[in-house]
Structures are given as structure tokens and as C-alpha cells.
Design a protein around this motif. Structure first.
Motif, PDB file in Angstrom:
ATOM      1  N   SER A   1       0.835  -1.192   0.000  1.00 10.65           N
ATOM      2  CA  SER A   1       0.000   0.000   0.000  1.00 10.65           C
ATOM      3  C   SER A   1       0.876   1.251   0.000  1.00 10.65           C
ATOM      4  O   SER A   1       0.508   2.281  -0.532  1.00 10.65           O
ATOM      5  CB  SER A   1      -0.942  -0.012   1.201  1.00 10.65           C
ATOM      6  OG  SER A   1      -0.247  -0.384   2.349  1.00 10.65           O
ATOM      7  N   LEU A   2       2.067   1.123   0.600  1.00 12.64           N
ATOM      8  CA  LEU A   2       2.974   2.273   0.570  1.00 12.64           C
ATOM      9  C   LEU A   2       3.530   2.505  -0.819  1.00 12.64           C
ATOM     10  O   LEU A   2       3.691   3.640  -1.252  1.00 12.64           O
ATOM     11  CB  LEU A   2       4.101   2.075   1.578  1.00 12.64           C
ATOM     12  CG  LEU A   2       3.917   3.101   2.680  1.00 12.64           C
ATOM     13  CD1 LEU A   2       3.586   2.434   3.973  1.00 12.64           C
ATOM     14  CD2 LEU A   2       5.097   3.992   2.769  1.00 12.64           C
ATOM     15  N   LEU A   3       3.812   1.400  -1.494  1.00 12.41           N
ATOM     16  CA  LEU A   3       4.310   1.528  -2.863  1.00 12.41           C
ATOM     17  C   LEU A   3       3.257   2.207  -3.734  1.00 12.41           C
ATOM     18  O   LEU A   3       3.558   3.061  -4.560  1.00 12.41           O
ATOM     19  CB  LEU A   3       4.629   0.145  -3.434  1.00 12.41           C
ATOM     20  CG  LEU A   3       6.028  -0.366  -3.117  1.00 12.41           C
ATOM     21  CD1 LEU A   3       6.214  -1.746  -3.714  1.00 12.41           C
ATOM     22  CD2 LEU A   3       7.081   0.592  -3.674  1.00 12.41           C
ATOM     23  N   PHE A   4       2.031   1.821  -3.498  1.00 15.67           N
ATOM     24  CA  PHE A   4       0.905   2.419  -4.211  1.00 15.67           C
ATOM     25  C   PHE A   4       0.945   3.936  -4.051  1.00 15.67           C
ATOM     26  O   PHE A   4       0.735   4.701  -4.979  1.00 15.67           O
ATOM     27  CB  PHE A   4      -0.384   1.810  -3.656  1.00 15.67           C
ATOM     28  CG  PHE A   4      -1.639   2.540  -4.001  1.00 15.67           C
ATOM     29  CD1 PHE A   4      -1.992   2.735  -5.328  1.00 15.67           C
ATOM     30  CD2 PHE A   4      -2.470   3.015  -3.000  1.00 15.67           C
ATOM     31  CE1 PHE A   4      -3.156   3.400  -5.643  1.00 15.67           C
ATOM     32  CE2 PHE A   4      -3.628   3.685  -3.316  1.00 15.67           C
ATOM     33  CZ  PHE A   4      -3.972   3.877  -4.644  1.00 15.67           C
ATOM     34  N   LEU A   5       1.298   4.339  -2.841  1.00 11.95           N
ATOM     35  CA  LEU A   5       1.384   5.760  -2.539  1.00 11.95           C
ATOM     36  C   LEU A   5       2.479   6.414  -3.385  1.00 11.95           C
ATOM     37  O   LEU A   5       2.359   7.523  -3.864  1.00 11.95           O
ATOM     38  CB  LEU A   5       1.686   5.924  -1.049  1.00 11.95           C
ATOM     39  CG  LEU A   5       1.625   7.291  -0.400  1.00 11.95           C
ATOM     40  CD1 LEU A   5       1.368   7.097   1.077  1.00 11.95           C
ATOM     41  CD2 LEU A   5       2.895   8.065  -0.587  1.00 11.95           C
ATOM     42  N   LEU A   6       3.606   5.686  -3.536  1.00 11.56           N
ATOM     43  CA  LEU A   6       4.769   6.298  -4.164  1.00 11.56           C
ATOM     44  C   LEU A   6       4.673   6.344  -5.675  1.00 11.56           C
ATOM     45  O   LEU A   6       5.185   7.246  -6.305  1.00 11.56           O
ATOM     46  CB  LEU A   6       6.015   5.496  -3.784  1.00 11.56           C
ATOM     47  CG  LEU A   6       6.327   5.554  -2.304  1.00 11.56           C
ATOM     48  CD1 LEU A   6       7.547   4.727  -2.002  1.00 11.56           C
ATOM     49  CD2 LEU A   6       6.554   6.987  -1.890  1.00 11.56           C
ATOM     50  N   THR A   7       4.044   5.306  -6.237  1.00 14.24           N
ATOM     51  CA  THR A   7       4.075   5.210  -7.684  1.00 14.24           C
ATOM     52  C   THR A   7       3.057   6.127  -8.340  1.00 14.24           C
ATOM     53  O   THR A   7       3.152   6.411  -9.521  1.00 14.24           O
ATOM     54  CB  THR A   7       3.800   3.765  -8.117  1.00 14.24           C
ATOM     55  OG1 THR A   7       2.682   3.298  -7.373  1.00 14.24           O
ATOM     56  CG2 THR A   7       4.986   2.882  -7.863  1.00 14.24           C
ATOM     57  N   GLY A   8       2.101   6.588  -7.544  1.00 17.87           N
ATOM     58  CA  GLY A   8       1.027   7.357  -8.165  1.00 17.87           C
ATOM     59  C   GLY A   8       1.356   8.821  -8.363  1.00 17.87           C
ATOM     60  O   GLY A   8       0.699   9.684  -7.825  1.00 17.87           O
ATOM     61  N   CYS A   9       2.402   9.118  -9.132  1.00 15.97           N
ATOM     62  CA  CYS A   9       2.780  10.515  -9.321  1.00 15.97           C
ATOM     63  C   CYS A   9       1.933  11.160 -10.398  1.00 15.97           C
ATOM     64  O   CYS A   9       2.422  11.926 -11.214  1.00 15.97           O
ATOM     65  CB  CYS A   9       4.250  10.627  -9.673  1.00 15.97           C
ATOM     66  SG  CYS A   9       5.288  10.137  -8.307  1.00 15.97           S
ATOM     67  N   SER A  10       0.661  10.814 -10.427  1.00 14.77           N
ATOM     68  CA  SER A  10      -0.170  11.363 -11.487  1.00 14.77           C
ATOM     69  C   SER A  10      -0.622  12.762 -11.102  1.00 14.77           C
ATOM     70  O   SER A  10      -0.254  13.298 -10.071  1.00 14.77           O
ATOM     71  CB  SER A  10      -1.373  10.452 -11.714  1.00 14.77           C
ATOM     72  OG  SER A  10      -2.260  10.614 -10.627  1.00 14.77           O
ATOM     73  N   GLU A  11      -1.438  13.315 -11.957  1.00 15.56           N
ATOM     74  CA  GLU A  11      -1.967  14.654 -11.737  1.00 15.56           C
ATOM     75  C   GLU A  11      -2.673  14.782 -10.393  1.00 15.56           C
ATOM     76  O   GLU A  11      -2.660  15.836  -9.784  1.00 15.56           O
ATOM     77  CB  GLU A  11      -2.998  14.955 -12.832  1.00 15.56           C
ATOM     78  CG  GLU A  11      -2.409  15.102 -14.221  1.00 15.56           C
ATOM     79  CD  GLU A  11      -1.894  16.513 -14.450  1.00 15.56           C
ATOM     80  OE1 GLU A  11      -2.708  17.427 -14.354  1.00 15.56           O
ATOM     81  OE2 GLU A  11      -0.688  16.689 -14.706  1.00 15.56           O
ATOM     82  N   ARG A  12      -3.304  13.687  -9.966  1.00 13.50           N
ATOM     83  CA  ARG A  12      -4.121  13.776  -8.755  1.00 13.50           C
ATOM     84  C   ARG A  12      -3.280  13.947  -7.511  1.00 13.50           C
ATOM     85  O   ARG A  12      -3.764  14.408  -6.497  1.00 13.50           O
ATOM     86  CB  ARG A  12      -4.988  12.524  -8.624  1.00 13.50           C
ATOM     87  CG  ARG A  12      -6.118  12.489  -9.642  1.00 13.50           C
ATOM     88  CD  ARG A  12      -6.646  11.099  -9.785  1.00 13.50           C
ATOM     89  NE  ARG A  12      -7.463  10.733  -8.634  1.00 13.50           N
ATOM     90  CZ  ARG A  12      -7.860   9.488  -8.385  1.00 13.50           C
ATOM     91  NH1 ARG A  12      -7.493   8.508  -9.184  1.00 13.50           N
ATOM     92  NH2 ARG A  12      -8.596   9.221  -7.334  1.00 13.50           N
ATOM     93  N   PHE A  13      -2.021  13.540  -7.591  1.00 11.69           N
ATOM     94  CA  PHE A  13      -1.171  13.645  -6.395  1.00 11.69           C
ATOM     95  C   PHE A  13      -0.524  15.021  -6.374  1.00 11.69           C
ATOM     96  O   PHE A  13       0.633  15.181  -6.712  1.00 11.69           O
ATOM     97  CB  PHE A  13      -0.145  12.522  -6.397  1.00 11.69           C
ATOM     98  CG  PHE A  13      -0.769  11.185  -6.182  1.00 11.69           C
ATOM     99  CD1 PHE A  13      -0.686  10.563  -4.948  1.00 11.69           C
ATOM    100  CD2 PHE A  13      -1.490  10.570  -7.182  1.00 11.69           C
ATOM    101  CE1 PHE A  13      -1.299   9.342  -4.731  1.00 11.69           C
ATOM    102  CE2 PHE A  13      -2.104   9.356  -6.971  1.00 11.69           C
ATOM    103  CZ  PHE A  13      -2.012   8.737  -5.748  1.00 11.69           C
ATOM    104  N   VAL A  14      -1.305  15.995  -5.942  1.00  7.06           N
ATOM    105  CA  VAL A  14      -0.883  17.389  -6.090  1.00  7.06           C
ATOM    106  C   VAL A  14       0.443  17.679  -5.391  1.00  7.06           C
ATOM    107  O   VAL A  14       1.203  18.520  -5.836  1.00  7.06           O
ATOM    108  CB  VAL A  14      -1.971  18.356  -5.585  1.00  7.06           C
ATOM    109  CG1 VAL A  14      -3.096  18.434  -6.581  1.00  7.06           C
ATOM    110  CG2 VAL A  14      -2.479  17.947  -4.216  1.00  7.06           C
ATOM    111  N   LEU A  15       0.732  16.956  -4.309  1.00  7.82           N
ATOM    112  CA  LEU A  15       1.972  17.236  -3.603  1.00  7.82           C
ATOM    113  C   LEU A  15       3.191  16.832  -4.426  1.00  7.82           C
ATOM    114  O   LEU A  15       4.294  17.309  -4.200  1.00  7.82           O
ATOM    115  CB  LEU A  15       2.005  16.493  -2.250  1.00  7.82           C
ATOM    116  CG  LEU A  15       1.609  17.317  -1.029  1.00  7.82           C
ATOM    117  CD1 LEU A  15       0.260  17.947  -1.214  1.00  7.82           C
ATOM    118  CD2 LEU A  15       1.621  16.473   0.219  1.00  7.82           C
ATOM    119  N   LEU A  16       2.967  15.893  -5.341  1.00  7.98           N
ATOM    120  CA  LEU A  16       4.092  15.413  -6.152  1.00  7.98           C
ATOM    121  C   LEU A  16       3.971  15.912  -7.589  1.00  7.98           C
ATOM    122  O   LEU A  16       4.569  15.367  -8.496  1.00  7.98           O
ATOM    123  CB  LEU A  16       4.122  13.880  -6.123  1.00  7.98           C
ATOM    124  CG  LEU A  16       4.208  13.282  -4.713  1.00  7.98           C
ATOM    125  CD1 LEU A  16       4.098  11.775  -4.778  1.00  7.98           C
ATOM    126  CD2 LEU A  16       5.498  13.689  -4.022  1.00  7.98           C
TER     127      LEU A  16
END
Lengths: 646, 321
Positions: B19-34
Motif C-alpha cells: 500500500s505504501l508503494l501504491f502511494l509512491l508510484t502514483g505521481c499522477s496529476e491527482r497527487f498534487v503534492l508530487l
């Protein structure tokens, strides 16, 4: 004030609560009268000064508060499950998250921990009670009536709605008129008295009442944790007391400490609040570390690895916990040097905490690990708390915190530490010490069902919230638009919350089941324990130890058992009359007066407040002139009780 | 322990890191912090990612150790007579696992301190470019942006030129708020009677979401605004147009705007309220704001309909570009 302003009206949920409260009160009164239990209630519970009974009352109150706070949490999750939800309106949602936070920290976590301390610490150090049993009762009853005062707010007068942090100027009279915020101030103030007294009580108990031979470095780890926690309580709680008093003066008597007008400085509230608030989270977590140390060592059948390092790391954590409060508001613009200092001091806490994690792991290493319910809670703590810990380090990086602050990343982090630390610990402790409290063992099967529902539910609930933080979802919003893209994860999170709720129901079922059908603990040592509490019968007799034990090292009871196995002859115990403190109804009555005073101040009805305060003072005066040296338990009674054990 | 439970435990141990990896890989538009759209957010993103790698390392090490130890030393029917050794500790091991966290903390502290100091100044990418000053005033529950140089005031949206550092002067009328535009950079508090500075900058053209992220009561969830980053020429064209055609902000109108309540309209004025009041000055807080009414004064339907508000503002609406 009109009656419809006095009682909260207009919400179907509230009317249901009103009905439930009235029915419950009628039910309790009926049961007590029907079974003629009023005298029993008064003599055995309301006036008791026995640390074990006080501990049990603390735990019962804490479980009730866990229920209340949990219902709050489920209501919030229900509201946030789908975007643009109208299940709760903004005002109602704000009240609920405020009471959820306040109740969970101050009326659930703290009393649960104090309950466990009350039960375990005197038994672990071979004492017959705490140092000041009368004060101990006062601690409990002030907590109880403080919590009661806070809790009636949702049917009488309205709940506070400025967040559990109650930042000024939002919590001031201008932006939060009405009695709600006063409930927060007075409820916390009254129960805070109890916490402070408990802190003093446990410091003295541990320093002065250990069995002969138990040096500081031979104390069980939970006792160490309690000692350090109590010192933190004594340092931190006066700050809260002062801060609450100043805000009370602002709100009720028109002073300007934290107000915008009259040169008040709202930022001072944030500082004072967190100077207490940060040590407070360690007050909640250090006893948890103690519980895990006991449980892990018992069920791995190994001495705690690196005992000395465990003690010193806890001391280091407690010192650092006083030096990090600014990390709660890096965004208040204290400037780069200040933020940099508090960043680094916060990160530094990871070092002693890491030491502890590795020491637990190496306690397990080469052990023989038995997966009891208590052990499962303790084991689940390690990986989940590591996640809470590393996200804490991420939050401590000031420049990055400007992004994380006020988001669900933060929400997930502190639930990750407080639930996996404190809640797992009190559940572990409940399973572990239950036989010592009641003489019966909680059902293991139900315990494991509880565990899996709750722990899996926890992860399903809070791991998505880290991601929501990265997606920019701020905390404390009561609704969000559909196009924000937060819906799926919020749905998952709610499912997790429901699973945790189911876990809690199984815990309650377990308690009821165990009451009727639980396996009796006839040995007094069901887990093959290591510390002194397992050397006495279950449930512990009211005088605890028939003969004061002699301690020869760490894990005193384990050593005694070893010596027995080696066939060493034991001296036949010679019983002497035991001196015990007498019961007193005054702590209970005095706390009622505190409640009356608090209630008067909440509604700013000064005559009521003054009557309450006069009552408190009269109780104190009467206590000063009281001569009661307690009583002696005769040898015959000890013999009888101890004989039942064979 | 029954095999069934062991399986669950193992599964549980796998789900956590996944689940943490899921957090990291999702550098899409929706992940505004990234998903930074300016140098400040870029600095913060780099710092976040730098820390995540260390944290993942810690998680992997501890999870693996934990799983191996649990598996190897679990109680089994055949090892019931095994008595664990009486180990006291191991100084070397304990020094190692104290030293490694120390090194990790140092590795995180240095870039953190550097970034923390760096963010107090305008971004170094645009050194030499004169920052544009915009006063951002949070009122319960709307945002007021004043351009003192350009003599423009906007409500609930702010237009900024691309590649120019923006010096936000933060203050508030009521509760403590926080100006947060995740794609441009982290937040800072807006406090009544206080003035603070937050430097942000956009290096992309586009509309970004901004909001108050610090709880201020009932309308807090709706206190959002749009940031329109535009090409420099477009921005100055807009400034000229607005100065010429937008209605002049009057004291009366301004006092109406800052009344407690949700305001969803985007408003544009020539002239700023700084002409008669600066809430950053101590003592300039509002005494004339009526105490809010308690209990459910804001319902979602009302907020939705705020777009077609019954308030008659004689301002013209401007949605940026």
C-alpha cells in the motif's frame, strides 16, 4: 436562557441520544434498586481506595468513552464517504470531530492508561497500594466528573466546535459564542486535576514503595514507563491548567490573554497548548511501550533485550518530547532558524524510538513466540508503528511539512501512532492483566477475531488517508466536491472504520462471554509470567501481597520460579497483620462539587459556580481535620484467603 | 499457531508495504503534492521524495527482520521443550542500530534545514526578477487578494504572471487561516493583527486550486480560490483592463464582503482596501463582525446556490483567462 436553548434541539440523532440516556439511567436505577445493590455500589466502588478497583473503574469509563469517540468517528466517516454528502451539516460535523479528538485523547487514552497503571504498577513493585490511596480515588473521580461534564454538552447547551486544539481566536467568545467551548475548558480543567494528582502519586509510589531488593534498574519495564510518564505528567499538565485557566478568564471574565482585541496574542494559546500537547502524546505512548515490553518478553519467554538501553531510550524520548512542540505549527512563520531547530530535535526522537524497535525485535529473536491475543496486539504494533514513525519523520521536515500540514497525511500519521501505540497497547494490556483483575481469562478465540477485524480495519481505514494527504485533502472539512478525486479512497477508508467498529463489538462480546463462561485462572500465573504480579493469586487479594516479596534481580518472579525448580527450599511464610487504608466517600463527593462548579461556570451562572467551589473547599477543610490511620487485616483473614489458592 | 493464522499474518505483512508503494508510484496529476507547477513546490517535492526512499529502506529492513524472526521462532508442537537463552543484550548490535538512525537523521536534516532557509526567500530560479506583491487576506470564509502596486483587488481568485516570484503578504480578518496552493508550494498561516510573507511562483500556465487549510469554523470547507498563472503579457493586459473597467471598491462594499459567511462569487475591483485598513496591523481586527449564529446556518444546498447569489454586487465577474 430559554429551555430550548438549554437543551440541544432540532436533531433527530440528539433526540435519540436523549431517549437512550434517560432509558439507561432508568435502567441502572431500576437494576440497583431491584437487586438491592445501592449499598454495595457505595461501599465497594464509590468509596473505594483500592488501586485495583480504581483501575477497573478507569478502564470501564475509558471503554465507554472509546464507544462514544468511536461513534463520533463512524459518523464522520459516514459523512465523508461520498462527496457532497448531507448526512451531517457543517456545524454538527465540527462538533463531532472536536469531541472525537478531545474524548479519545483525554477521556479514553489517558484514563485507559491510568487504569492499567493502577492495576499493574503496585503489583509489579510488590506494594500493597499506591502511596496516596485517598488521592488516587480523587484522581479517578475528578477525571470521571470532568469527562461527564464534557459529555453532557451534546444534549445540554451544545458541544464545543473549535477542534480539540481550540485555537484562538476561533475558540474565543466572538467566533464561538455559547457554552460549548466552556464545556471544553471546564471538562478538561477538572479532569486535568486528576491527571496531575495521578502523576505525583505514581512518582512517589514507584520511588518509595518498591519491595526490598528492587533497585531502579530491576524494575519491570512497564513500571519504568509509568515513572517516566508520571514525571512528564507533572511537568506538562500544569501548562495545560494555566492555558485553560487563561482562556476561561478570556471567555467568562473578559480578559485579553489570547483575544484579538486588547492586545491579546492568540499565538500564545497555540504555544502553551502544544507545550503540554506534545509531551501529552508521549504520556500516551510511553506506557504503551512499557506494556509491549512486558508482553513481548513474556510470550517470547525471554528476558527483555537491552534493558538498560530500553530505559535510557525512554528517558531520552521524554526529554526530547519537551523540546519539539513547535513542529505542530511550523507554518506559523517562526522563521527558518526556529523551524530548523525544531525539525532536527523532532527527527532526533526517531533515534531512541528506533533503538526500542530493534530491542523488541531482538527480544523475539531466539525466543519461543506464543501467539496469544495479548501478543498479537503487541506484534502488530511493531510494523504498524514503524509506518507511523517514519511518516512522523517525514512530517518533521519543516520545509516538507508546509505541504503536509493540515492534510489527511497528518491525520493518518497521528492515528497511526496513537492507535497502533496506545490503543493496541491498552488492548494487549487488557488481555494480559485481565486474569489479575477479575480472575478469569478473556476468551482467546474472540480475542483473535477482535484483533483481526480491528488491525486489518485500521490499515484499510488509515493507509488510504496517507494517499489522500498527497492528493491535497485537508483535514476537518465536512464535505468535498465530486471532482476532487478523493471519493474512492474515502469509501475504502470508511470500510476500514466499520471493520474497526466490528472489532470493538467483538471485544464487548468477549467481556460478556468471559463474565459468564470465562476460563478461571486458578494458578495466578496463566502466562508463565516474569514479574511479581504473577506471584499472587488471581484476582489479586485486596492487600495484594500476603508477605512482601524479596527481589533479587530483574524479572523477580521468573527468578523465584527458577529457584523453585532447582529445588531450593522456601521458607514458610509468616503472616503478619497488614495495614490498609480505609475507604472514603469524600473524593466522590468533592468531585460532585467540582462538577457543580464547572457546570455553573459553563453557563456562567455564578451562584451555582460559587456553591460548587464552596463545597470543594469544605471537603478539603474536613479532610485536613480527619484522623484515620486505616485498619489492619487480621492474620486469620490472610490465612483464609491464601489457603484458597492451594 | 495454526497455519491459517500464519497465512493471514504473512498476507498482512505483504499488504502493508504494497500500500505504501501504491502511494509512491502514483505521481499522477491527482497527487498534487508530487505534481509541482513552480520552484517552491519543486523543492518540497524533492525533499519529500528524498525522505521517502530512506523511509522505505527502514520499513523494508524492519518488516523483513520482523517476518523472519516471527516465522523462525514461533512456537510449534515440536519446540515446546525449547527454553530460550537468557540474553541480556549486545553492545555492538545496539551501537549499530543507534548509529544507523543517527546517519539517516543527518541525511534528512541537512537538506531539510537547507530547504527551510531557502523557502524564506524568493526562489533562486528567478533571482533578479522583482517579485510581485499580493496581499492575501483570509476572511471567514473567502479570500481577498490586493495588488497594491497595480491597485486592484480580487475576491476568491488570484491572477499571477508566470516565472515571476509572488510575495504573498498574509493576514486575516477572523480566525487563523492558512493559504495553501499545493501545486505551487506549501502553506503558511494567515493571522489577524499579523503580517507574514510567503513566496510562491508558477512556472507553468494554468489554473491551480488554492484553499484555506486551517480550520476556521462552519464555512471552512468552502473557502477555496483559483490561482490563474498566465503569460506575463496576458497578466499585464488583464491588469490594464481591470484598472480601466472594474468598479471601484468602496468601504461599504468591502465591509459587506468580509461579513462572516460563505461567498462563492469571484469579484474584481479597482482600488484596494489597503487604502483604509490593513489587517496585518495589530488592533485592526474587526469589531463590527456580528457573532455567527450557531447550529446549522450553512447547508450544502445554500452553498451550491451561492453561485447565483441574491447579493447584488455591482462588480463584474472575471474568471481569468
Amino acid at each position: 436562557m430559554k429551555w430550548d436553548e438549554f437543551f440541544v434541539t432540532g436533531e433527530p440523532l440528539i433526540y435519540m441520544a436523549d431517549a437512550a440516556i434517560v432509558l439507561t439511567i432508568i435502567g441502572i436505577v431500576f437494576v440497583l434498586t431491584y437487586f438491592k445493590k445501592w449499598k454495595w455500589l457505595w461501599k465497594e466502588w464509590l468509596t473505594t481506595v483500592d488501586h485495583k478497583k480504581i483501575g477497573i473503574m478507569y478502564i470501564i469509563s475509558a471503554v465507554l468513552m472509546l464507544f462514544r469517540g468511536g461513534v463520533d468517528a463512524l459518523l464522520m466517516r459516514a459523512q465523508l464517504t461520498v462527496p457532497n454528502n448531507t448526512f451531517l451539516d457543517s456545524q454538527h460535523y465540527n462538533e463531532i470531530f472536536t469531541t472525537h479528538g478531545t474524548i479519545m485523547i483525554l477521556f479514553m487514552a489517558m484514563p485507559f492508561i491510568f487504569g492499567i497503571m493502577n492495576i499493574a504498577v503496585p503489583l509489579q513493585i510488590g506494594a500493597r497500594d499506591v502511596a496516596f490511596p485517598y488521592l488516587n480515588a480523587l484522581s479517578f473521580w475528578t477525571f470521571f466528573f470532568g469527562a461527564l461534564l464534557f459529555n453532557i454538552s451534546f444534549v445540554i447547551g451544545g458541544s464545543p466546535d473549535a477542534g480539540w486544539t481550540a485555537y484562538m481566536p476561533l475558540a474565543g467568545n466572538e467566533l464561538s459564542p455559547g457554552p460549548g467551548q466552556n464545556y471544553y475548558l471546564l471538562g478538561l480543567q477538572i479532569s486535568g486535576i486528576g491527571s496531575l494528582i495521578s502523576g505525583i502519586n505514581f512518582i512517589v509510589t514507584i520511588l518509595k514503595m518498591r519491595a526490598p531488593g528492587m533497585t531502579l534498574m530491576r524494575m519491570p519495564m512497564f513500571t519504568w514507563a509509568t515513572l517516566i510518564t508520571s514525571i512528564l505528567v507533572v511537568f506538562a499538565f500544569p501548562v495545560l491548567t494555566v492555558a485553560l485557566a487563561l482562556m476561561t478568564l478570556d471567555r467568562i471574565f473578559g480578559t485579553h490573554f489570547f483575544t484579538l482585541s486588547g492586545d491579546g496574542v492568540p499565538m500564545h494559546w497555540a504555544n502553551l497548548f502544544w507545550i503540554w500537547g506534545h509531551p501529552e502524546v508521549y504520556i500516551a505512548i510511553l506506557p504503551a511501550f512499557g506494556v509491549f515490553s512486558e508482553v513481548v518478553s513474556t510470550f517470547a519467554r525471554k528476558r527483555l533485550f537491552g534493558y538498560t538501553a530500553m530505559v535510557w531510550s525512554m528517558v531520552a524520548i521524554s526529554v526530547l518530547s519537551m523540546l519539539v512542540w513547535v513542529h505542530h505549527f511550523f507554518t506559523m512563520g517562526s522563521g527558518a532558524p526556529v523551524n530548523a531547530f525544531f525539525s532536527v530535535s523532532t527527527m532526533a526522537i526517531a533515534i531512541p524510538t528506533g533503538v526500542k524497535i530493534f530491542n523488541w525485535l531482538f527480544t523475539l529473536y531466539k525466543g519461543r513466540i506464543k501467539f496469544t491475543s495479548a501478543m498479537l496486539w503487541s506484534l502488530a504494533f511493531i510494523p504498524t508503528f514503524v509506518i507511523g514513525g517514519v511518516t512522523g519523520v517525514m512530517l518533521s521536515m519543516a520545509a516538507a511539512d508546509y505541504q503536509y500540514h493540515n492534510t489527511y497525511f497528518l491525520v493518518a500519521h497521528f492515528h497511526n501512532t496513537l492507535i497502533c501505540g496506545t490503543v493496541f497497547a491498552v488492548f494487549a494490556a487488557l488481555h494480559y492483566w485481565y486474569p489479575k483483575m477479575f480472575g478469569v481469562i478473556l476468551n482467546e478465540k474472540l480475542g483473535k477475531i477482535t484483533f483481526w477485524f480491528f488491525v486489518l480495519g485500521f490499515n484499510v481505514c488509515f493507509l488510504p488517508q496517507y494517499v489522500l494527504g498527497f492528493m491535497g485533502m485537508p483535514r476537518r472539512i465536512y464535505t468535498y466536491p465530486a471532482d476532487a478525486g478523493w471519493t474512492e479512497l474515502n469509501v475504502i477508508s470508511t470500510i476500514g472504520a466499520v471493520m474497526m467498529g466490528i472489532g470493538f463489538i467483538f471485544l464487548c462480546i468477549n467481556v460478556v462471554y468471559t463474565y459468564f463462561k470465562g476460563e478461571r485462572d486458578l494458578t495466578g500465573d496463566p502466562w508463565d509470567g516474569r514479574t511479581l504480579e504473577w506471584s499472587i493469586p488471581s484476582p489479586a487479594p485486596h492487600y495484594n501481597f500476603a508477605v512482601t516479596p524479596q527481589v533479587k534481580g530483574l524479572d523477580a518472579w521468573w527468578m523465584m520460579k527458577k529457584e523453585r525448580k532447582e529445588g531450593k527450599e522456601e521458607e514458610k511464610p509468616e503472616y503478619k497483620p497488614i495495614h490498609m487504608p480505609s475507604n472514603s466517600g469524600r473524593p466522590f463527593i468533592m468531585s460532585i462539587f467540582f462538577f457543580i462548579a464547572g457546570f455553573g461556570l459553563v453557563f456562567e451562572w455564578m451562584p451555582v459556580a460559587i456553591i460548587g467551589l464552596i463545597g470543594v473547599i469544605i471537603c478539603m477543610i474536613l479532610r485536613s481535620f480527619e484522623y484515620d490511620d486505616g485498619y489492619y487485616v487480621p492474620v486469620e483473614e490472610i490465612k483464609q484467603t491464601e489457603a484458597g489458592r492451594e | 499457531m495454526p497455519a491459517q493464522q500464519q497465512k493471514w499474518l504473512n498476507l498482512f505483512m505483504k499488504v502493508l508495504p504494497l500500500s505504501l508503494l501504491f502511494l509512491l508510484t502514483g505521481c499522477s496529476e491527482r497527487f498534487v503534492l508530487l505534481n509541482p507547477k513552480g520552484p517552491v513546490a519543486e523543492v518540497q517535492k524533492d525533499l519529500i521524495l528524498w525522505s521517502i526512499w530512506f523511509m522505505l529502506f527502514i520499513i523494508v529492513v524492519i518488516f523483513v527482520l520482523f517476518a523472519v524472526i516471527l516465522w523462525k521462532y514461533r512456537e510449534r508442537p515440536e519446540n515446546l521443550d525449547y527454553e530460550p537463552p537468557d540474553q541480556h543484550g549486545n553492545t555492538l548490535l545496539e551501537i549499530i542500530w543507534t548509529a544507523i538512525p543517527v546517519l539517516i537523521v543527518i541525511a534528512l536534516a541537512i537538506p531539510t534545514v537547507k530547504a527551510t532557509f531557502e523557502l524564506e526567500k524568493p526562489p533562486k530560479e528567478s533571482r533578479g526578477v522583482e517579485p510581485i506583491v499580493i496581499h492575501a487576506t483570509a476572511a471567514d470564509w473567502k479570500w481577498i487578494f490586493s495588488y497594491p502596486e497595480e491597485n486592484i483587488e480580487t475576491v476568491n481568485y488570484v491572477n499571477i504572471p508566470k516565472d515571476v516570484p509572488v510575495e504573498f503578504k498574509l493576514t486575516a480578518v477572523g480566525g487563523m487561516s492558512a493559504l495553501w496552493i499545493p501545486e505551487l508550494g506549501g502553506q503558511k498561516y494567515n493571522m489577524a493583527g499579523m503580517g507574514m510573507t510567503l513566496y510562491l511562483q508558477a512556472d507553468h500556465v494554468g489554473t491551480f486550486k488554492g484553499r484555506n487549510s486551517n480550520f476556521t469554523g462552519e464555512g471552512f470547507a468552502h473557502q477555496t480560490f483559483d490561482v490563474n498563472a498566465m503569460e506575463k503579457e496576458d497578466f499585464y493586459k488583464w491588469v490594464k483592463e481591470t484598472q480601466a473597467s472594474a468598479p471601484l471598491l468602496t468601504k461599504k462594499q468591502f465591509n459587506e464582503i468580509i461579513q462572516v459567511g460563505v461567498l462563492k462569487d469571484k469579484l474584481t475591483f479597482s482600488g484596494t482596501h489597503l487604502a483604509w485598513v490593513d489587517f496585518a496591523k495589530p488592533g485592526e481586527h474587526l469589531d463590527n463582525i456580528p457573532a455567527k449564529e450557531k447550529h446549522g446556518t450553512i447547508k450544502l444546498e445554500e452553498v451550491e446556490s451561492d453561485h447565483h447569489d441574491n447579493r447584488e454586487h455591482e462588480s463584474h465577474q472575471h474568471e481569468g483567462h
